[in-house]
Design a protein around this motif. Structure first.
Motif, PDB file in Angstrom:
ATOM      1  N   THR A   1       0.901  -1.166  -0.047  1.00  0.00           N
ATOM      2  CA  THR A   1       0.122  -0.015   0.055  1.00  0.00           C
ATOM      3  C   THR A   1       0.870   1.098  -0.078  1.00  0.00           C
ATOM      4  O   THR A   1       0.629   2.292  -0.582  1.00  0.00           O
ATOM      5  CB  THR A   1      -0.960  -0.127   1.118  1.00  0.00           C
ATOM      6  OG1 THR A   1      -1.921  -1.105   1.047  1.00  0.00           O
ATOM      7  CG2 THR A   1      -1.869   1.317   1.275  1.00  0.00           C
TER       8      THR A   1
ATOM      9  N   LYS B   1       1.847   6.511  -6.951  1.00  0.00           N
ATOM     10  CA  LYS B   1       0.561   7.207  -7.591  1.00  0.00           C
ATOM     11  C   LYS B   1       1.043   8.777  -7.363  1.00  0.00           C
ATOM     12  O   LYS B   1       0.425   9.478  -8.111  1.00  0.00           O
ATOM     13  CB  LYS B   1      -0.584   6.931  -6.715  1.00  0.00           C
ATOM     14  CG  LYS B   1      -1.158   5.524  -7.267  1.00  0.00           C
ATOM     15  CD  LYS B   1      -2.703   5.192  -6.608  1.00  0.00           C
ATOM     16  CE  LYS B   1      -2.388   4.874  -5.278  1.00  0.00           C
ATOM     17  NZ  LYS B   1      -4.017   4.449  -4.826  1.00  0.00           N
ATOM     18  N   GLU B   2       1.573   8.961  -6.094  1.00  0.00           N
ATOM     19  CA  GLU B   2       1.922  10.500  -5.952  1.00  0.00           C
ATOM     20  C   GLU B   2       3.059  10.956  -6.377  1.00  0.00           C
ATOM     21  O   GLU B   2       3.568  12.240  -6.314  1.00  0.00           O
ATOM     22  CB  GLU B   2       1.810  10.653  -4.146  1.00  0.00           C
ATOM     23  CG  GLU B   2       0.607  10.431  -3.688  1.00  0.00           C
ATOM     24  CD  GLU B   2      -0.467  11.458  -3.956  1.00  0.00           C
ATOM     25  OE1 GLU B   2      -0.089  12.480  -3.751  1.00  0.00           O
ATOM     26  OE2 GLU B   2      -1.591  11.137  -4.033  1.00  0.00           O
TER      27      GLU B   2
ATOM     28  N   GLU C   1      -3.804  10.586   5.636  1.00  0.00           N
ATOM     29  CA  GLU C   1      -4.723  11.587   5.175  1.00  0.00           C
ATOM     30  C   GLU C   1      -5.748  11.060   4.341  1.00  0.00           C
ATOM     31  O   GLU C   1      -6.753  11.306   4.076  1.00  0.00           O
ATOM     32  CB  GLU C   1      -3.801  12.541   4.538  1.00  0.00           C
ATOM     33  CG  GLU C   1      -2.914  13.470   5.448  1.00  0.00           C
ATOM     34  CD  GLU C   1      -2.242  14.451   4.693  1.00  0.00           C
ATOM     35  OE1 GLU C   1      -2.216  14.455   3.698  1.00  0.00           O
ATOM     36  OE2 GLU C   1      -1.377  15.145   5.579  1.00  0.00           O
ATOM     37  N   GLN C   2      -5.043  10.012   3.371  1.00  0.00           N
ATOM     38  CA  GLN C   2      -5.937   9.637   2.466  1.00  0.00           C
ATOM     39  C   GLN C   2      -6.903   8.127   2.767  1.00  0.00           C
ATOM     40  O   GLN C   2      -7.553   7.593   2.129  1.00  0.00           O
ATOM     41  CB  GLN C   2      -5.112   9.248   1.179  1.00  0.00           C
ATOM     42  CG  GLN C   2      -4.478  10.288   0.554  1.00  0.00           C
ATOM     43  CD  GLN C   2      -3.698   9.811  -0.744  1.00  0.00           C
ATOM     44  OE1 GLN C   2      -3.847   8.792  -1.317  1.00  0.00           O
ATOM     45  NE2 GLN C   2      -2.694  10.720  -1.257  1.00  0.00           N
ATOM     46  N   GLU C   3      -6.753   7.894   4.237  1.00  0.00           N
ATOM     47  CA  GLU C   3      -7.715   6.921   4.740  1.00  0.00           C
ATOM     48  C   GLU C   3      -7.298   5.522   4.017  1.00  0.00           C
ATOM     49  O   GLU C   3      -8.180   4.601   3.949  1.00  0.00           O
ATOM     50  CB  GLU C   3      -8.691   7.195   5.027  1.00  0.00           C
ATOM     51  CG  GLU C   3      -9.186   8.707   5.527  1.00  0.00           C
ATOM     52  CD  GLU C   3     -10.690   8.914   5.954  1.00  0.00           C
ATOM     53  OE1 GLU C   3     -11.593   8.434   5.128  1.00  0.00           O
ATOM     54  OE2 GLU C   3     -11.059   9.590   6.806  1.00  0.00           O
ATOM     55  N   ILE C   4      -6.134   5.275   3.516  1.00  0.00           N
ATOM     56  CA  ILE C   4      -5.589   3.885   3.092  1.00  0.00           C
ATOM     57  C   ILE C   4      -4.909   3.003   4.018  1.00  0.00           C
ATOM     58  O   ILE C   4      -4.768   1.896   3.672  1.00  0.00           O
ATOM     59  CB  ILE C   4      -5.026   3.982   1.576  1.00  0.00           C
ATOM     60  CG1 ILE C   4      -3.867   4.759   2.011  1.00  0.00           C
ATOM     61  CG2 ILE C   4      -5.954   4.700   0.735  1.00  0.00           C
ATOM     62  CD1 ILE C   4      -2.720   4.897   0.512  1.00  0.00           C
TER      63      ILE C   4
ATOM     64  N   GLU D   1       1.947   9.610   7.067  1.00  0.00           N
ATOM     65  CA  GLU D   1       1.135  10.820   7.251  1.00  0.00           C
ATOM     66  C   GLU D   1       0.197  10.945   5.979  1.00  0.00           C
ATOM     67  O   GLU D   1      -1.215  11.032   5.971  1.00  0.00           O
ATOM     68  CB  GLU D   1       1.840  12.007   7.459  1.00  0.00           C
ATOM     69  CG  GLU D   1       2.119  12.106   8.895  1.00  0.00           C
ATOM     70  CD  GLU D   1       3.188  13.391   9.259  1.00  0.00           C
ATOM     71  OE1 GLU D   1       3.503  14.190   8.119  1.00  0.00           O
ATOM     72  OE2 GLU D   1       3.707  13.771  10.298  1.00  0.00           O
ATOM     73  N   LYS D   2       0.868  10.848   4.783  1.00  0.00           N
ATOM     74  CA  LYS D   2       0.002  10.876   3.518  1.00  0.00           C
ATOM     75  C   LYS D   2      -0.952   9.704   3.633  1.00  0.00           C
ATOM     76  O   LYS D   2      -2.161  10.004   2.943  1.00  0.00           O
ATOM     77  CB  LYS D   2       0.864  10.885   2.291  1.00  0.00           C
ATOM     78  CG  LYS D   2       0.313  11.297   0.933  1.00  0.00           C
ATOM     79  CD  LYS D   2       1.082  11.591  -0.025  1.00  0.00           C
ATOM     80  CE  LYS D   2       2.000  12.796  -0.006  1.00  0.00           C
ATOM     81  NZ  LYS D   2       1.117  13.927  -0.108  1.00  0.00           N
ATOM     82  N   ALA D   3      -0.561   8.531   3.833  1.00  0.00           N
ATOM     83  CA  ALA D   3      -1.396   7.388   3.892  1.00  0.00           C
ATOM     84  C   ALA D   3      -2.575   7.512   4.669  1.00  0.00           C
ATOM     85  O   ALA D   3      -3.864   7.304   4.487  1.00  0.00           O
ATOM     86  CB  ALA D   3      -0.571   6.271   4.043  1.00  0.00           C
TER      87      ALA D   3
ATOM     88  N   LEU E   1       1.149   3.859  -2.983  1.00  0.00           N
ATOM     89  CA  LEU E   1       0.988   5.114  -2.853  1.00  0.00           C
ATOM     90  C   LEU E   1       1.902   6.238  -3.235  1.00  0.00           C
ATOM     91  O   LEU E   1       1.821   7.304  -4.013  1.00  0.00           O
ATOM     92  CB  LEU E   1       0.847   5.305  -1.230  1.00  0.00           C
ATOM     93  CG  LEU E   1       0.425   7.173  -0.789  1.00  0.00           C
ATOM     94  CD1 LEU E   1      -0.501   7.544  -1.591  1.00  0.00           C
ATOM     95  CD2 LEU E   1       0.450   7.185   0.565  1.00  0.00           C
TER      96      LEU E   1
END
Length: 368
Positions: free
Chosen positions: A107, A114-115, A307-310, A303-305, A111
């Motif tokens: 995951t 993708k980012e 924020e995106q709730e993944i 933190e990005k993960a 991410l």
């Protein structure tokens, strides 16, 4: 003038002693270093007086305190787990991958792709019986590589190829020895080296690894399961488990032990202590991963993960943390008892007296 040892010294100190961990970092640097299955060998003497292959090898003269300071700018307070900012239980909210446990590694790498945090990631693909290096550039590529292989695949050869191809800022998922090799290469970077800039890796995800299996294990497995297709391999507390399309095979650790690589028996790092973020099993709940955040980069991707709730986090159970530390320290204590450590043999870590004392103190603490 001081010159670094080269290929000849690497061969005599590491390769000929069976201490190579098959990380792959020396391969792709030089046309004379090749591998068959997971066995790295020098096929022709290069006779260079100075050798990058020796300098980046994770088995040569690793000074743990020095590495902590160079990579994180601080000394470790936890002798078992190394430098870290936080430790959690974690799992992917959506199981888009055929995950081994909580799906956290796949995951996070997906991410980062993708980012556009990384342009590609060097992973281990293939299946249990035929693992091989893969450069993942899409989420589907990551999905195809999901799942643990338990093999010593020299994936860093492919990382060296990405550097030659001009890729900067790649991601890497690797065993502790592979993370060490990457960090050593970054620390030796400069205009006159094989690694002109240290940013050839921008995200290093380390996998917990207490040992890896050599290719003889797969020949053993072929004999035991015949032509059945292997779907999954796991090594829980009860012993190694192989799941095929037809049935499940349970092995004892004693059956598997002869196939563990010799280099793993002298490895001091079980939790990828110099990664940006480390991921392992919980040994308690197979739906979750243990996740250790070590660097600012590791913190940012987590933190990005979130924020995106993944990714879902949970507090690491207070009663489980001493068990994790004890498992890691168990391995460190076995290595501290080796006579080769006292004589400074190549292939064995460099442990200062003060560091040894701190390990022993923590060991006594977790055993109370």
């Amino acid at each position: 003038m001081f010159s670094l040892p080269g290929q000849e010294q690497l061969k005599s100190d590491i390769l000929d002693q069976g201490l190579c961990s098959s990380c792959g970092m020396c391969m792709g640097l030089c046309p004379y270093m090749k591998s068959f299955c997971d066995k790295v060998t020098a096929i022709y003497p290069c006779r260079a007086e100075q050798g990058t292959c020796y300098k980046v090898c994770p088995k040569v003269g690793v000074d743990i305190r020095e590495m902590d300071q160079e990579i994180f700018g601080e000394k470790r307070k936890d002798q078992a787990l190394g430098v870290f900012k936080g430790i959690y239980y974690a799992r992917a909210r959506e199981k888009d991958f055929p995950a081994q446990y909580g799906g956290v590694t796949s995951t996070l790498i997906a991410l980062a792709l993708k980012e556009e945090i990384i342009p590609g990631a060097v992973l281990t693909g293939g299946d249990i019986l035929n693992p091989h290096p893969v450069l993942a550039k899409t989420v589907q590529d990551v999905k195809n590589c999901a799942g643990s292989k338990y093999a010593a695949v020299p994936t860093l050869e492919l990382l060296n190829q990405t550097i030659k191809d001009g890729m900067a800022g790649a991601g890497i998922v690797g065993r502790p020895c592979q993370i060490t090799a990457v960090r050593r290469a970054q620390l030796t970077s400069g205009p006159e080296t094989r690694f002109p800039q240290p940013d050839f890796v921008d995200l290093a995800v380390g996998i917990f690894c207490f040992w890896a299996l050599g290719p003889d294990f797969y020949r053993f497995l072929h004999r035991r399961i015949k032509n059945e297709k292997v779907l999954r391999m796991d090594i829980p507390v009860e012993g190694p488990l192989i799941e095929t399309e037809e049935k499940k095979y349970r092995f004892s650790l004693e059956e598997i032990r002869p196939f563990i690589k010799k280099s793993c028996e002298v490895c001091f790092d079980s939790t990828a202590e110099w990664a940006d973020i480390s991921v392992g099993a919980t040994e308690y709940d197979p739906k979750w991963n243990t996740l250790i955040v070590r660097s600012e980069k590791g913190q940012k991707i987590l933190e990005k993960a979130l924020e995106q709730e993944i990714i879902e986090l949970a507090s690491y159970p207070e009663e489980r943390l001493p068990l994790l530390r004890k498992a890691v320290l168990n391995k460190k204590m076995r290595i501290l008892a080796l006579p080769e450590l006292e004589t400074g043999c190549p292939g064995y870590p460099s442990i200062s007296g003060k560091y040894r004392e701190e390990i022993l103190n923590q060991w006594e603490g977790v055993n109370k």
